[in-house]
Every structure is written in C-alpha cells, then in structure tokens.
Design a protein around this motif. Structure first.
Motif, mmCIF file in Angstrom:
data_model
loop_
_atom_site.group_PDB
_atom_site.id
_atom_site.type_symbol
_atom_site.label_atom_id
_atom_site.label_comp_id
_atom_site.label_asym_id
_atom_site.label_seq_id
_atom_site.Cartn_x
_atom_site.Cartn_y
_atom_site.Cartn_z
ATOM 1 N N ARG A 248 0.557 -1.000 -0.422
ATOM 2 C CA ARG A 248 0.576 0.136 0.477
ATOM 3 C C ARG A 248 1.364 1.475 0.107
ATOM 4 O O ARG A 248 0.533 2.175 -0.292
ATOM 5 C CB ARG A 248 -0.935 -0.006 1.425
ATOM 6 C CG ARG A 248 -1.986 -1.134 1.358
ATOM 7 C CD ARG A 248 -2.445 -1.524 2.452
ATOM 8 N NE ARG A 248 -3.819 -2.139 2.273
ATOM 9 C CZ ARG A 248 -3.848 -3.586 2.760
ATOM 10 N NH1 ARG A 248 -2.776 -4.245 2.774
ATOM 11 N NH2 ARG A 248 -4.665 -3.980 1.833
ATOM 12 N N VAL A 249 1.629 0.865 0.319
ATOM 13 C CA VAL A 249 3.010 1.986 0.106
ATOM 14 C C VAL A 249 3.320 3.086 -1.420
ATOM 15 O O VAL A 249 3.430 2.291 -2.681
ATOM 16 C CB VAL A 249 4.475 1.727 0.709
ATOM 17 C CG1 VAL A 249 5.427 3.183 0.265
ATOM 18 C CG2 VAL A 249 4.255 1.369 1.904
ATOM 19 N N TRP A 250 3.047 3.617 -1.660
ATOM 20 C CA TRP A 250 3.154 4.671 -3.004
ATOM 21 C C TRP A 250 4.352 3.931 -3.780
ATOM 22 O O TRP A 250 5.514 4.252 -3.570
ATOM 23 C CB TRP A 250 3.134 5.759 -3.278
ATOM 24 C CG TRP A 250 1.833 6.503 -2.474
ATOM 25 C CD1 TRP A 250 0.791 6.190 -2.067
ATOM 26 C CD2 TRP A 250 2.005 7.833 -1.867
ATOM 27 N NE1 TRP A 250 -0.408 7.344 -1.584
ATOM 28 C CE2 TRP A 250 0.486 7.943 -1.443
ATOM 29 C CE3 TRP A 250 2.776 9.162 -1.805
ATOM 30 C CZ2 TRP A 250 0.052 9.325 -1.087
ATOM 31 C CZ3 TRP A 250 2.364 10.159 -0.460
ATOM 32 C CH2 TRP A 250 1.036 10.432 0.062
ATOM 33 N N THR A 251 3.964 3.662 -5.030
ATOM 34 C CA THR A 251 4.728 3.084 -6.143
ATOM 35 C C THR A 251 6.144 4.226 -6.062
ATOM 36 O O THR A 251 7.371 3.970 -6.541
ATOM 37 C CB THR A 251 4.466 2.704 -7.513
ATOM 38 O OG1 THR A 251 2.809 2.000 -7.294
ATOM 39 C CG2 THR A 251 5.115 2.721 -8.228
ATOM 40 N N GLU A 252 5.560 5.695 -6.648
ATOM 41 C CA GLU A 252 6.665 6.771 -6.228
ATOM 42 C C GLU A 252 7.558 6.268 -5.417
ATOM 43 O O GLU A 252 9.491 6.741 -5.187
ATOM 44 C CB GLU A 252 6.365 7.892 -6.249
ATOM 45 C CG GLU A 252 5.331 8.173 -7.958
ATOM 46 C CD GLU A 252 4.150 8.043 -7.642
ATOM 47 O OE1 GLU A 252 3.043 8.364 -8.459
ATOM 48 O OE2 GLU A 252 3.718 7.105 -6.637
ATOM 49 N N ALA A 253 7.229 6.431 -3.708
ATOM 50 C CA ALA A 253 7.906 5.945 -2.889
ATOM 51 C C ALA A 253 8.845 4.467 -2.775
ATOM 52 O O ALA A 253 10.290 4.756 -2.729
ATOM 53 C CB ALA A 253 7.141 5.876 -0.928
ATOM 54 N N THR B 26 16.231 3.104 -5.774
ATOM 55 C CA THR B 26 16.838 4.046 -6.523
ATOM 56 C C THR B 26 17.883 4.296 -5.286
ATOM 57 O O THR B 26 19.442 3.943 -5.512
ATOM 58 C CB THR B 26 16.888 5.481 -6.860
ATOM 59 O OG1 THR B 26 15.339 5.140 -7.800
ATOM 60 C CG2 THR B 26 17.067 5.970 -7.713
ATOM 61 N N ALA B 27 17.671 4.277 -3.727
ATOM 62 C CA ALA B 27 18.491 5.045 -2.655
ATOM 63 C C ALA B 27 19.469 3.536 -2.836
ATOM 64 O O ALA B 27 20.512 3.646 -2.231
ATOM 65 C CB ALA B 27 17.703 5.552 -1.473
ATOM 66 N N MET C 121 23.608 -8.872 -0.945
ATOM 67 C CA MET C 121 22.065 -9.784 -0.373
ATOM 68 C C MET C 121 21.117 -8.262 0.132
ATOM 69 O O MET C 121 19.889 -9.133 -0.203
ATOM 70 C CB MET C 121 22.372 -10.337 0.550
ATOM 71 C CG MET C 121 23.833 -11.804 0.514
ATOM 72 S SD MET C 121 24.358 -12.751 1.377
ATOM 73 C CE MET C 121 21.949 -13.734 1.856
ATOM 74 N N LEU C 122 21.156 -7.377 1.012
ATOM 75 C CA LEU C 122 20.663 -6.715 0.838
ATOM 76 C C LEU C 122 19.946 -5.970 0.015
ATOM 77 O O LEU C 122 18.674 -5.802 -0.311
ATOM 78 C CB LEU C 122 21.243 -5.318 1.877
ATOM 79 C CG LEU C 122 21.932 -6.048 3.631
ATOM 80 C CD1 LEU C 122 22.856 -5.319 4.481
ATOM 81 C CD2 LEU C 122 20.243 -6.919 4.259
ATOM 82 N N LEU C 123 21.373 -5.915 -0.953
ATOM 83 C CA LEU C 123 20.112 -4.894 -2.683
ATOM 84 C C LEU C 123 19.591 -6.073 -2.433
ATOM 85 O O LEU C 123 18.557 -4.975 -3.626
ATOM 86 C CB LEU C 123 21.164 -4.607 -2.860
ATOM 87 C CG LEU C 123 21.258 -4.106 -4.698
ATOM 88 C CD1 LEU C 123 20.207 -2.437 -4.965
ATOM 89 C CD2 LEU C 123 22.132 -3.781 -5.120
#
Length: 740
Positions: free
Chosen positions: A327-332, A338-339, A372-374
């Motif tokens: 439910r989190v916005w796709t932009e977020a 990206t970050a 692995m985190l990525l």
C-alpha cells in the motif's frame, strides 16, 4: 534469490581480487572475452597488442629526447602563432563589447620586454608572426592584423613566454611517453626518427641494418617492421598461423611515417610462452567464474519465478492478498529502490578505490552483505508490483494516478455532466476553457476584454431587470411584467417564468378578493335576514313573559327561549361585525381618545362578570394615554378581551392589565391564567370560530379575538396573543395621538 545474490557477489569479489593480483604481469592487459571460449591464446590477440605497442614506440621517438625538445626544435611556429593570437583575442575582444573601449585598451601592455633583449621580439619576427597569422587565416581581416601587430610591438615578451610554455608541455609529453617503455618489456625493439634524430632500442647494435638483421634472423614468434613505403611488414610463425590478419597500422593513425624512419618490434619467445601460460590460467578462471555465475543466475531465475507465482497467495484463503508494504506509493518504492542501488554502487566504488587498504576478511563480507541487502530490497519492490498486478491494482499504487483519477478524470466527468444539464452551463464551460487559451496570444487580449465588457454589461442589465421584477412580485405588485430587450436565452426563459408567476399571483389575489367579498356579502345578507325574524322572536318572548303564566314549567321554557334568543342575537351581531371588519367595510372615524379612560369604562361595564368569575383585576396605567383611534371600535376591542377573561380565566386568579405609552404606539397588555389547558397555537387561536375551551362548555362564538385583530388593523394598530403554558397574554398596539 537473496542467497544467489550473495554467492554472485562473493565470486565477483574473488574474480576482481584475482585480476587485481595479476596487474603486474601480462594478464592485466590480456583479459579478453575470447578467454571464455578458448584456453589457447589466439594469434590475433598478440598481433593487436603488438600493433598498439609499435605506435607508442614510434610516438616516443618522434617526439625526440628531452635535449631535442628543450632546444625548441620541435616547436611548430604556426601553432605557436595561433596560441599567441588566441590569447590576444580572448584578452581584449571578448572582454569589451564596445568597440571604442577595445581600441582604447588594445595596446595595454601584458608581457613587456625591452627591444634588443634576448627575450624581446624583433621587428622581423613580428612581421613573420603577422604574416603567418594572415596566411593561415588566423586573423579576421587586415584591421585585425594591424591591431595584432600593434599589440605585439607593445608586448614583445609574449613570444618567449608562450614558446617556453610550449616547450614545457612537450617535455611533459616526452616524459609521459618514456614511462610507457615499461610496456615494451618482453619485446626487442629498434626505433629511429630522422626528423628528431632520436634512436630508442634495447638491442646491442649500432645501426638500423644490424638491428633488422638480428631481429629477422632470430627465431621470434612475431616481428613487425616498417618498410620503405610507410607500411608494416609482419613475419614470424604467429603471423603465418593467423587466419584473419589485421589491417596495416598506417590505416589506424593519422600522422604518416617520415622517410628514413625505422621501426622494428619483435616478441621474444620466452615472453610468448609466459603470456600463453597466463592466458590458459586466466581462461580457466574466467570459464569457472562464468559457469558459477550461470548456475547462480539460473537458480535465481527459478527462485524468482516461484516467488512470482506464489506472490499474494495464502494457503488458507483464495484470491490475491496484499500486504502492508504493497500500500506504499509506487513513487516512494522507486525512491527506496533508487537509493538502495545508489548506496550499493557507492559502497562498491569506495571498496574499489580503497582496495589496497581494506583487508579481505572485511572486504568480502561487506560486498556479500551489501549485495544480499540490495537483492532483498529489489526483490521486495518487484514482488510488491507483481502482487499489485495480479490483484489488478497496479495503477492504483501510483500517487500520480490516484491524483489524476481523483481530480482530472472526475473533473472531466463532472464537466461532461455539466454539458448535459443546460445550454447555460455549456456556454460557461466553453468560455472557461476557450478564453485562457485565446489569452496566450497577446494581440487577442484587448478584443477579449472589450467583448467581455460589452456582452457582460448587456447581460448585467438583463439580470438586474429580472431581479428588480422578482423583487416587485415578492412585494405584491401583481401588475409587474418583466420586459427584456436583450440577454441570454436562459434569462428570457426566467423572465417568462416570473411573468407567469406574476400573472398567476394576480389571478389568485383577484380570486381571493372576490371570494372574500362574496363571503362578506353572504354573511351580511344572512345576518340581516336573520335579524328580522330574530327580532320578532325576542319581541314575542317579551310578550310571553308579561303574560300571567301560572304553570312553572311554561315560565321555565320561556326563560330558556329568552336566553337562547339573546345568545343568537349576540352571535349574529358578532358575525356581522367580523365580516365588516375583515372586509374593510366598517366605517372608521379616527380621533383623539383616552385609552386609559376607555379601559376603565369597559372594566366598569364588565365588573359584574369579572366579579362573578372571582377574578382580581390589577391595572398598571398612568392616565391620560391619548391614542389616535375610533373610540367605538377601541371600546369593542377592550370589551372582547375582558369578556374572554371573564369566560376563560381561572377563577380566583389575578388578571394583570397594563398600558405602556410609546413614541409611536401605545401598548395594552392583558395577562391571565387559563382555566383550561391551552394546547393550541397562538396563530390558530386568532382564527375565526376558534375557542380556547375545546369542550365548548362556556358561552362564546369564537369571534372575539378575530374581531379585535381586524378592528385594531383598521385603526393602524395590531392585536396578537402569546401562550406560555397556561399563561394567556393579549397585546394591543394603537398609534398615539400626535398634535398637528
């Protein structure tokens, strides 16, 4: 899938470490995609490598040695002249926009030198530089050349400064090229440039012929030599085994080789054997790495497919189920992904930059854990989108789409609905869209303003005519008829509707007036017709009462007839008076009257009834109180109100009567407690034939309050009642008398 990313990161780090450790041998320059397919070093690879080295060898001898460059023999006078002119042009012509300022500062001294000194330009040298500038079109025109000459005369030291700069740059290039000699280790070479008279070789020979004889006679796997035509000749076993020889080196580089130049470069057999062994080792490493990567990628793809198939599904329920993260916005989510990628790239770049100073027991875990985190973050973001797609809610995850659907789509639908409602809404919508678009063109703005003012004022005139007509109709002016000379179709339709309302209202008023007149006439005629027989009845009753009736029953019957006849006479009189008062047919003679005196007179006449009802009357009045009224009508109002008190007030209670004079009106207030429950509104109580005693045990016609109100209104006053529980309050206002 996350574990696969960790394994891939571990193998990539191991391979990078292997490559880094091989940077001091030939492997650093040997890494090639062909290693993935063959463990035998291709001959073409060696030819391509040697082809690059021979150019670097020629570039070094062409530049000459340091003593040759330091003497200035390698300087190109045209290039030096162009550099001096560019400095002059940038210094003045680009600094001033005003041509007069250019000419005032054109001869400013920047590099002065005394004429005749070793660093100063002579007149002959200045002529030579100006001639070069004109011949090679460095200067713009003759005037520019003259200004350039004048500037050189004022700055005779500029030539020496720029010449020294060019020599310094060429010396740096010679030193940089000399450092490339380390790439020629493992090769035997001889190079000579006739122009610079520079020789570079690692052979124990004295001339080019001896070098060529030694290199071509020995058993070198690959030899490259420059022939008299300026092209290269290749020989050796590797050249003979090459299935697809490369093109001549002369086609690769811009500068041609000079006549008399010599270039010889031969690959040593020991070097070839070492490079072949390192190629085989590196090929095994590359193939092993590629195999592991392929297995890891296949495992990751298989795991990804399984995760995609099971995404959003539960064993305990059917259908697709979204989790909180979905439910989190796709932009977020895009920002988060990206970050994460930028952070990972930054970590890898830092590790590469600090590779020598980071121990491998720290390097490997950092690479593996970060990878692995990525992978976990990327997998979570991708699966969130897959669950949305499977649930058919992918677009709803975008904040932009939600806003677009909420405002743009709904706005378009709303606008379409407005278009379908009326032509007026269509006009407003079209103007709201069209006018801003037309205002993009500035020349249309005055016409738009003029049109808005003209048609807007015409519409305002029509609108004001409609509103004024509506106000008149509301005020009861039934003769109002709205006429519009211009205006929109909607305003004309509204005006027609209002005119119809006015006509209907006038017809209704006329009908009501006619009905009221007929009713008043009917009541008057009926009352008049009843009076004549009623008078005869009363007369004969009086005659009967005078007769000597000995029968007691007969006398009782005569008394009842007399009582009912008198009541009928009073009711008929009240009905007649009510009809005349409501229709305005009653004659009114306004004069000065003492309100207080009339009140006390009425109380005197009704004192017997009030006393019989056991009522205590309290008066609050300061006589005299003069009012502008008809004394006969005012007395009738007072009599009706006091009669109500005698009939309906609670026995044994008090009646409060007060007269309050004012500047415009004098107000009479009568308050008493009702004997019966007043479950009726004050407005209904003022209507005709309405009595507070709904059981109708008391005498009365129900016309007293209605008559009082009509009579008060005929004199320009009011009469109204208020009910608060069982408290009855009657208030009469009569205009005060004013001397004229």
């Amino acid at each position: 899938m996350v574990a696969s990313a960790g394994v891939a990161a571990w193998q990539a780090a191991a391979f990078a470490d292997y490559v880094y450790n091989a940077q001091d041998n030939y492997l650093d320059s040997m890494l090639d995609g062909r290693m993935l397919f063959t463990r035998e070093m291709p001959a073409n690879y060696l030819i391509e490598n040697q082809d690059s080295l021979i150019y670097q060898l020629y570039s070094q001898v062409q530049q000459g040695n340091e003593s040759y460059v330091a003497s200035g023999q390698s300087i190109d006078e045209v290039e030096l002249c162009e550099q001096i002119y560019n400095f002059y042009y940038d210094l003045y012509y680009n600094e001033y926009e005003d041509e007069s300022l250019e000419m005032q500062t054109i001869r400013r001294t920047v590099y002065p030198a005394e004429e005749g000194s070793s660093n100063a330009l002579s007149d002959e040298k200045i002529n030579e530089l100006v001639t070069l500038a004109m011949n090679y079109e460095i200067t713009q025109d003759g005037g520019d050349a003259a200004n350039f000459r004048g500037w050189l005369e004022m700055n005779r030291g500029v030539y020496a400064v720029f010449r020294q700069k060019m020599i310094a740059e060429q010396l740096d290039n010679v030193r940089d090229t000399a450092r490339l000699t380390s790439l020629l280790e493992g090769y035997d070479y001889y190079a000579y440039c006739k122009e610079t008279d520079t020789t570079l070789t690692n052979l124990d020979v004295t001339n080019a012929a001896a070098a060529k004889k030694q290199l071509t006679a020995s058993d070198y796997p690959l030899v490259c030599s420059l022939n008299a035509n300026g092209f290269f000749d290749w020989q050796g076993q590797l050249w003979d085994d090459t299935a697809q020889p490369i093109e001549d080196i002369s086609s690769y580089y811009d500068q041609p080789f000079g006549s008399g130049d010599v270039l010889l470069l031969a690959l040593r057999p020991t070097t070839y054997d070492s490079m072949a062994a390192q190629w085989a080792t590196a090929s095994r490493v590359v193939q092993r790495f590629a195999g592991i990567i392929c297995i890891v990628v296949l495992a990751a793809l298989l795991g990804f497919v399984l995760l995609c198939c099971g995404a959003g599904r539960k064993t305990t329920a059917d259908g697709i189920h979204l989790i909180g993260f979905d439910r989190v916005w796709t932009e977020a989510q895009i920002v988060l992904g990206t970050a994460a990628w930028l952070t990972w790239v930054g970590i890898i770049c830092v590790l590469i930059d600090q590779y020598d100073s980071i121990p491998q027991n720290i390097l490997y875990p950092i690479v593996i854990v970060s990878s692995m985190l990525l992978a976990a973050v990327t997998l979570g973001l991708v699966l969130a989108q897959i669950r949305r797609i499977k649930a058919r809610k992918w677009l709803n995850g975008f904040l932009f789409w939600r806003l677009f659907k909420k405002y743009i789509v709904h706005g378009v639908r709303w606008l379409a609905q407005q278009f379908g409602k009326s032509s007026l809404r269509q006009k407003i919508a079209i103007l709201s869209i069209l006018l801003p678009l037309l205002c993009i063109f500035w020349f249309t703005v005055p016409f738009i303003i003029a049109g808005l003012l003209y048609f807007g004022m015409r519409e305002a005139d029509s609108f004001e005519a409609v509103t004024n007509g509506a106000r008149d109709i509301r005020a009861g002016k039934t003769e109002t008829h709205i006429k519009l000379e211009y205006g929109s179709r909607e305003l004309h339709a509204l005006a027609d509707d209002l005119n119809g309302i006015s006509d209907g209202f006038g017809d209704a008023v006329n009908t009501a007036v006619k009905s009221e007149r007929l009713k008043a006439e009917l009541i008057s005629n009926v009352s008049h017709d009843i009076k004549t027989p009623l008078t005869s009845i009363i007369t004969y009753i009086d005659l009967l009462k005078k007769c000597n009736l000995t029968d007691p029953t007969a006398r009782e019957y005569v008394d009842v007839l007399d009582q009912k006849a008198q009541r009928l006479r009073i009711l008929t009189g009240d009905l007649f008076d009510a009809s005349k008062a409501s229709s305005g047919a009653m004659k009114v003679e306004l004069m000065q009257a003492d309100f207080d005196a009339l009140l006390r007179q009425a109380l005197g006449e009704r004192s017997e009834h009030l006393t019989k009802a056991n009522l205590d009357v309290r008066i609050d009045s300061n006589p005299p109180v003069y009012v502008n009224a008809d004394g006969r009508l005012l007395w009738r109002i007072l009599d009706n109100l006091l009669s109500n008190c005698a009939r309906y007030a609670l026995p044994g209670s008090r009646v409060y009567i007060a007269i309050q004079p004012g500047t415009e009106f004098a107000t009479l207030t009568i308050k008493n407690i009702s004997a019966s429950e007043l479950n009726i509104s004050s407005d209904e109580l003022m209507e005709r034939f309405t009595r507070g005693d709904r059981s109708r045990h008391t005498e009365g016609s129900g016309l007293g309050l209605s008559i009082a109100r009509s009579l008060a209104e005929l004199m320009g006053g009011t009469c109204r009642v208020e009910i608060d529980g069982d408290l009855f309050k009657a208030m009469v206002t009569i205009p005060v008398w004013k001397e004229t």
